[in-house]
Each structure stands twice: as structure tokens, then as C-alpha cells.
Write an enzyme that holds these catalytic residues in place. Structure first.
Site, short mmCIF file in Angstrom:
data_model
loop_
_atom_site.label_atom_id
_atom_site.label_comp_id
_atom_site.label_asym_id
_atom_site.label_seq_id
_atom_site.Cartn_x
_atom_site.Cartn_y
_atom_site.Cartn_z
N ASN A 156 17.60 -4.36 22.88
CA ASN A 156 16.65 -3.32 23.29
C ASN A 156 16.84 -1.98 22.58
O ASN A 156 15.89 -1.25 22.39
CB ASN A 156 16.64 -3.15 24.81
CG ASN A 156 17.98 -2.74 25.37
OD1 ASN A 156 19.02 -3.13 24.85
ND2 ASN A 156 17.97 -1.96 26.42
N GLY A 232 24.82 -6.29 27.52
CA GLY A 232 23.81 -7.33 27.71
C GLY A 232 23.66 -7.63 29.18
O GLY A 232 24.00 -6.82 30.04
N SER A 233 23.19 -8.83 29.48
CA SER A 233 22.89 -9.18 30.87
C SER A 233 24.17 -9.42 31.67
O SER A 233 25.22 -9.80 31.11
CB SER A 233 22.01 -10.42 30.89
OG SER A 233 22.68 -11.47 30.23
N GLU A 252 28.83 -3.46 29.52
CA GLU A 252 27.66 -2.63 29.89
C GLU A 252 26.56 -3.62 30.25
O GLU A 252 25.97 -4.25 29.36
CB GLU A 252 27.23 -1.75 28.71
CG GLU A 252 28.30 -0.81 28.19
CD GLU A 252 28.53 0.39 29.11
OE1 GLU A 252 27.70 0.63 30.00
OE2 GLU A 252 29.56 1.05 28.94
N LEU A 253 26.28 -3.76 31.55
CA LEU A 253 25.45 -4.90 31.98
C LEU A 253 24.12 -4.45 32.60
O LEU A 253 23.66 -3.35 32.35
CB LEU A 253 26.27 -5.75 32.96
CG LEU A 253 27.65 -6.18 32.43
CD1 LEU A 253 28.41 -6.97 33.48
CD2 LEU A 253 27.53 -6.98 31.13
N CYS A 286 18.19 -0.43 30.11
CA CYS A 286 19.03 -0.68 31.28
C CYS A 286 18.92 0.45 32.29
O CYS A 286 19.07 0.23 33.48
CB CYS A 286 20.47 -0.88 30.83
SG CYS A 286 21.00 0.43 29.74
N GLU A 380 17.03 -7.52 38.16
CA GLU A 380 16.63 -6.66 37.05
C GLU A 380 15.29 -7.14 36.48
O GLU A 380 15.14 -8.31 36.15
CB GLU A 380 17.69 -6.69 35.96
CG GLU A 380 17.34 -5.80 34.80
CD GLU A 380 18.45 -5.74 33.75
OE1 GLU A 380 18.96 -6.80 33.37
OE2 GLU A 380 18.80 -4.62 33.34
P1 NAP Z 1 21.65 -10.96 26.69
O1 NAP Z 1 20.70 -12.08 26.69
O2 NAP Z 1 22.74 -10.95 27.69
O3 NAP Z 1 22.24 -10.88 25.21
C1 NAP Z 1 23.12 -9.86 24.81
C2 NAP Z 1 23.95 -10.35 23.65
O4 NAP Z 1 24.80 -11.42 24.10
C3 NAP Z 1 23.14 -10.91 22.49
O5 NAP Z 1 23.74 -10.58 21.28
C4 NAP Z 1 23.24 -12.41 22.74
O6 NAP Z 1 23.04 -13.18 21.58
C5 NAP Z 1 24.67 -12.52 23.20
N1 NAP Z 1 25.01 -13.77 23.88
C6 NAP Z 1 24.18 -14.74 24.33
N2 NAP Z 1 24.91 -15.75 24.88
C7 NAP Z 1 26.21 -15.40 24.76
C8 NAP Z 1 27.44 -16.02 25.13
N3 NAP Z 1 27.48 -17.19 25.75
N4 NAP Z 1 28.58 -15.37 24.86
C9 NAP Z 1 28.57 -14.16 24.24
N5 NAP Z 1 27.44 -13.53 23.87
C10 NAP Z 1 26.27 -14.14 24.13
O7 NAP Z 1 20.89 -9.55 26.86
P2 NAP Z 1 19.59 -9.06 26.12
O8 NAP Z 1 18.43 -9.81 26.67
O9 NAP Z 1 19.80 -9.00 24.65
O10 NAP Z 1 19.54 -7.55 26.65
C11 NAP Z 1 19.06 -7.22 27.88
C12 NAP Z 1 20.19 -7.00 28.88
O11 NAP Z 1 21.10 -6.03 28.38
C13 NAP Z 1 19.68 -6.43 30.19
O12 NAP Z 1 20.34 -7.08 31.24
C14 NAP Z 1 20.08 -4.97 30.12
O13 NAP Z 1 20.25 -4.33 31.36
C15 NAP Z 1 21.37 -5.07 29.39
N6 NAP Z 1 21.71 -3.78 28.80
C16 NAP Z 1 22.67 -3.02 29.42
C17 NAP Z 1 22.97 -1.75 28.92
C18 NAP Z 1 24.01 -0.89 29.59
O14 NAP Z 1 24.42 0.09 28.97
N7 NAP Z 1 24.45 -1.21 30.78
C19 NAP Z 1 22.30 -1.28 27.79
C20 NAP Z 1 21.32 -2.09 27.22
C21 NAP Z 1 21.04 -3.33 27.72
P3 NAP Z 1 21.58 -13.83 21.29
O15 NAP Z 1 20.64 -12.69 21.14
O16 NAP Z 1 21.83 -14.56 20.03
O17 NAP Z 1 21.26 -14.70 22.45
#
Ligand code: NAP
Length: 480
Positions: A156, A232-233, A252-253, A286, A380
Site C-alpha cells: 500500500n 502487513g496483515s 506493523e500489522l 493501516c 480490517e
Molecule cells: P500481506 O498480504 O500480509 O503481505 C505483506 C507482505 O508479506 C508481502 O510482501 C507478502 O508477499 C508477504 N507474505 C505473504 N505471505 C507470507 C508468508 N507466509 N511469510 C512471510 N511473508 C509473507 O499484506 P498486504 O495485503 O500487502 O498489506 C495490507 C496489510 O498490511 C493490511 O493488513 C495493513 O493494515 C497492513 N499494514 C500495516 C501497516 C502498519 O504500519 N501497521 C502499514 C501498512 C500496511 P506477497 O505480496 O508476495 O504475497
């Protein structure tokens, strides 16, 4: 389409074992924007062994020399900001206005981190205050880099969230293996080029492109890795926690950020701020406003002020400066968001505007009368919709604000200082905004959530601390 190679050690190259590649496409019109390698097991091994060697080299480089390279990288990031903005906008579907804002922060994040990397002070320990110890002993603390850091970033904010990991990790003297989101690898590779072109030594930075589902476990479970920095999530964060073993973790989730509107709030200010804070980056932030908890005395007036502002947000081609809101990251994500809105409506909530999908775009949505315990408030959303509910009194407003699994950020609109102070004490969130929404960040501030929203803080000063280890040293002299 030419291959944009990934970075392993000092080499820009394709996937060694598999030779596989995949296209990066525009979420707006499906155009192919580039082709990147799909890293496999052999590439993970190559990146980690390069990082192990690079970590040794970088750790013995003095902080002033590391800073010099980082400052050069910051200058390159500034010079390349408009090209990087175009890449962000194309691969993330983010408006060019927002993408330009994001890219323009790159140089400053690197500079802030470069400075913090020169500030690794320690403490002198008053050991003679320990009963039985005399003045013959001297104790102090020393900080050193963690070693190999694995950084995993989401789609994002493909520049900002990459740099909030890379810059402090490198400034503190670590080697980094970065795995950016599969949908937005081109931004990460363009940023990595700034560091390489600035003279970062071989092995200190690698960027692996490909699916997190295949690469993630290999990276986070490897014993050569000492620190994992993940954004990420919550679901993937929990998986990483289980897989990592004994390692330092920054997570950071996810979030479902609330805003409380008190009866004495400035409703014009609150509605304007929510009309921005719920819809920036199509709600894929997020710290996006997901829930508004309004006092019943002002809820109607607040909605009357909010809806026309939301209806004025212009959807369209992300590359046009006239567009106010772009796409979601994929059509699948847009459909998931549409279905969540439809499910809220089926459960008795009122969709006041929006809720429709066109390809990867969802129209900006306001939903009133949302049950605070429903999935629409609790889970979320990560999409362009704000859920409005009411709370009769202070206790129930705070209970609702705190009543999800998350605790990333919150806002309150009130003209009463006492209420503002009570909010900052009683709301369980990593940041609390008085008279603004959670959607605000200065890159220098500590940033990170409570509860299911994560562990640890980003922001250069705090990230540098988390990217280092503390040692205690004691000099044992002889009593005189
Ligand atoms: P995501 O699906 O959790 O993916 C995040 C990262 O993790 C991507 O690089 C993804 O790779 C990788 N990943 C996937 N499966 C994995 C595994 N088994 N082991 C390790 N890494 C893995 O999240 P997203 O859809 O990209 O982003 C949205 C989420 O990020 C939301 O929940 C949002 O709240 C959160 N977020 C949090 C913050 C904060 O500061 N708290 C900031 C921004 C976003 P692939 O893309 O190749 O699947």
C-alpha cells in the site's frame, strides 16, 4: 517486456534455480508494466549467504562512512522522485498526486535514518551503587547492529514502508534482505538502485521478488537472520511469529482505526478530516479511518456534512492529476470490499453513498447505523468506506473505540481539553490524534500499534534502536 532484475548481493540478476519470471500489471487497466524474476529456494540461499558476508563488512564500516553513503542515496532518491512516483502510481493504482507525495518523502526518511545511525550512544552504569561493589569497576553499554535483517513489506505504500525498514537497518550497520509485496516490486527495485548507485558495498542489500507464500518461511526461519521487520496483515504477522524462532521481531500489522466525535466537536473540521482520512489511497492505509463513533446529538449533522464531501471525491485514472481516488490493488480486493459493504447493509446498516464496484475501483462509501460488534467494524476493511455508529456517553465511546482486536491509531474531535486528556489516557492505540483523524504521520515520529496491530515501533530513531542489540561491558579493576 524487458526483465527488471532483482538484487542479490551486489548483482542485478534473474532467478538462478528456476529462471521463472512474472509480469507486474496495472490494477487500473491491466497493462503490463514490467517483468520481474520469481525467486526460488536457491535465490533465498544466495541472498542470505551474501547478507551474512555483507553484514560483517558493513558492521566494521564506521558510522560516518555509512552515513556518507546513505546521504548520497538520499540525494539520488530526491533526484529520481518523479520517476519513482510514476512507478508507484502505475503498479499500486494510487493517484499520481498521492504517489508524488509519497516518493518525495524518500530522501528525507533516508537522511533522518542516516543521522540516527550516528547516534548509537550508550549509558555509563553506576555499579558502585550495587551493594558490595566498589569504585574499581566501570560498566557501560554498547550498541551493535543485529546482523542480517529480513524486511518484508506490503503493497500500500511501496516506497515509504520499504524505506522505513531499509534506511534504519542500513544506517545501524545491518545487511538487509528485502522481500517487497508481489504486486509492487518495481518501486522497491528502483529504491534499491539508489543505495547501490550511492556505493553500498556488495552483499549489504538484496531484494528478492516473488511470492511471499513461497519465500517467507525460508527467510524468516533461517538461523542466520537475527531480526525480522514485517509490515502487513495480522494473519501473516502471526505466522511469522510462529515460524521465526528466537529472533528480534518488529511487526506493523492490521487495524480498524476509530474516530470519536464528541458533542462539542467542530463538525466541519471533523467531516473534512474524515472525508480525507477514510479515503486516501482508496482506504488502503493501516491508519485509515474505518470507524466513526459519534454522539447521538451530533451524529445526524456530522453525516449531513460528511456525505457531500465524500461524494465529491473523483474516481478515475490514477495517472491523471485530476483524479481524487484511484483503484484498489486488485479487482479481487475490490470485490471483497464491495461484499463487506453489502453484508453490512444486509445486516441492517444504511449505505448513505457509494458501495458500488467498477473493475478494481469501489466508489467512496459511507455506512451509517453500523453495529459495532459486526464484522464490518471489527475486521480490517482496507477499502474506501467509513462505518458510522453512535455512543451515548464517554464510557461507551471508549469501549467501542477499544473494542476490536487492534490498536494502531485513533482520533477524537472535541473542544474540551479534559476530554482530550482522558482520551489519550484511556484509548489503547499506538497514536492518538486530538482534533484530527488517525491518518497522519510524520516520518520522524514513533509509529506502531498495540494489541493485534503489532509489536515495536518504526520511525528512524526507534527503528534504529530496534535494529541494534545492547551489550553490557564491565571493566574489572582492582581495589586500591
Ligand atoms: P500481506 O498480504 O500480509 O503481505 C505483506 C507482505 O508479506 C508481502 O510482501 C507478502 O508477499 C508477504 N507474505 C505473504 N505471505 C507470507 C508468508 N507466509 N511469510 C512471510 N511473508 C509473507 O499484506 P498486504 O495485503 O500487502 O498489506 C495490507 C496489510 O498490511 C493490511 O493488513 C495493513 O493494515 C497492513 N499494514 C500495516 C501497516 C502498519 O504500519 N501497521 C502499514 C501498512 C500496511 P506477497 O505480496 O508476495 O504475497
Amino acid at each position: 517486456m524487458d526483465l527488471t532484475p532483482m538484487l542479490i548481493g551486489g548483482d542485478w540478476r534473474s532467478a538462478v534455480g528456476t529462471g521463472r519470471t512474472e509480469n507486474v500489471t496495472s490494477p487500473y487497466d491491466g497493462a503490463v508494466l514490467g517483468t520481474v524474476p520469481v525467486a526460488g529456494k536457491d535465490d533465498v540461499e544466495a541472498a542470505l549467504s551474501a547478507a551474512e558476508a555483507g553484514a560483517g563488512r558493513w558492521r566494521s564500516t564506521p558510522a560516518h562512512a555509512r552515513m556518507k553513503i546513505l546521504l548520497r542515496a538520499a540525494e539520488l532518491a530526491d533526484q529520481r522522485a518523479s520517476d519513482i512516483a510514476k512507478i508507484i502510481s502505475a503498479e499500486a493504482g494510487k493517484t499520481i498526486t498521492e504517489a508524488s507525495g509519497e516518493a518525495s518523502r524518500s530522501g528525507e526518511i533516508i537522511r533522518l535514518a542516516a543521522f540516527e545511525g550516528t547516534q548509537l550512544y550508550g549509558d555509563t552504569l553506576p555499579l558502585d551503587a550495587n551493594r558490595g561493589t566498589g569504585l574499581e569497576k566501570v560498566g557501560f553499554t554498547l550498541r551493535q547492529p543485529c546482523g542480517v535483517v529480513v524486511a518484508i513489506s506490503p503493497f500500500n505504500y511501496p516506497a515509504l514502508l520499504v524505506l522505513h525498514k531499509l534506511a534504519p537497518a542500513l544506517a545501524a550497520g545491518n545487511a538487509v534482505v528485502l522481500k517487497p509485496a508481489r504486486t509492487t516490486p518495481l518501486t522497491a527495485l528502483a529504491l534499491a538502485a539508489c543505495f547501490v548507485d550511492a556505493g553500498l558495498p556488495e552483499g549489504v542489500l538484496s531484494v528478492l521478488t516473488g511470492p511471499g507464500g513461497e519465500l517467507g518461511d525460508l527467510l524468516v526461519s533461517d538461523p542466520r537472520v537475527r531480526k525480522i521487520s514485517f509490515t502487513g496483515s495480522t494473519a501473516i504477522g502471526e505466522r511469522i511469529t510462529r515460524m521465526a524462532g528466537v529472533k528480534k521481531l518488529s511487526l506493523e500489522l492490521g487495524a480498524s482505526c476509530p474516530v470519536i466525535i464528541m458533542p462539542d466537536a467542530d463538525l466541519e473540521l471533523a467531516s473534512s478530516a474524515v472525508a480525507a482520512g477514510g479515503y486516501v489511497n482508496a482506504g488502503q492505509v493501516c491508519i485509515s479511518v474505518q470507524r466513526v463513533i459519534a454522539h447521538p446529538a451530533v451524529s445526524g449533522d456530522f453525516l449531513d456534512a460528511l456525505v457531500p464531501k465524500v461524494e465529491a471525491i473523483r474516481l478515475g485514472d490514477p495517472s491523471s492529476p485530476a483524479t481524487g481516488m484511484g483503484t484498489l490493488i486488485t479487482t479481487g480486493e475490490a470485490e471483497r470490499v464491495r461484499q463487506s459493504i453489502a453484508a453490512a447493509a444486509a445486516g441492517g446498516a444504511r449505505v448513505l453513498t457509494g458501495g458500488e464496484r467498477d473493475g478494481s475501483m469501489v466508489s467512496p462509501t459511507v455506512v451509517a447505523d453500523v453495529d459495532p460488534s459486526s464484522p464490518f467494524a471489527q475486521d480490517e476493511l482496507f477499502g474506501p468506506a467509513v462505518a458510522v455508529s453512535t455512543a451515548e456517553d464517554w464510557e461507551s465511546a471508549v469501549r467501542q473505540a477499544n473494542g476490536t482486536a487492534y490498536g494502531l491509531a485513533a482520533g477524537i474531535f472535541t473542544s474540551d481539553v479534559a476530554g482530550a486528556v482522558r482520551a489519550m489516557r484511556e484509548i489503547d492505540a499506538g497514536s492518538i490524534h486530538i482534533n484530527w483523524t488517525p491518518l497522519w504521520r510524520a516520518d520522524l515520529m514513533p509509529y506502531g500499534g498495540l494489541k493485534g496491530s503489532g509489536i515495536g515501533k518504526e520511525g528512524p530513531r526507534w527503528a534504529v534502536e530496534e535494529m541494534t542489540e545492547l551489550k553490557t561491558v564491565i571493566l574489572h579493576g582492582r581495589p586500591w
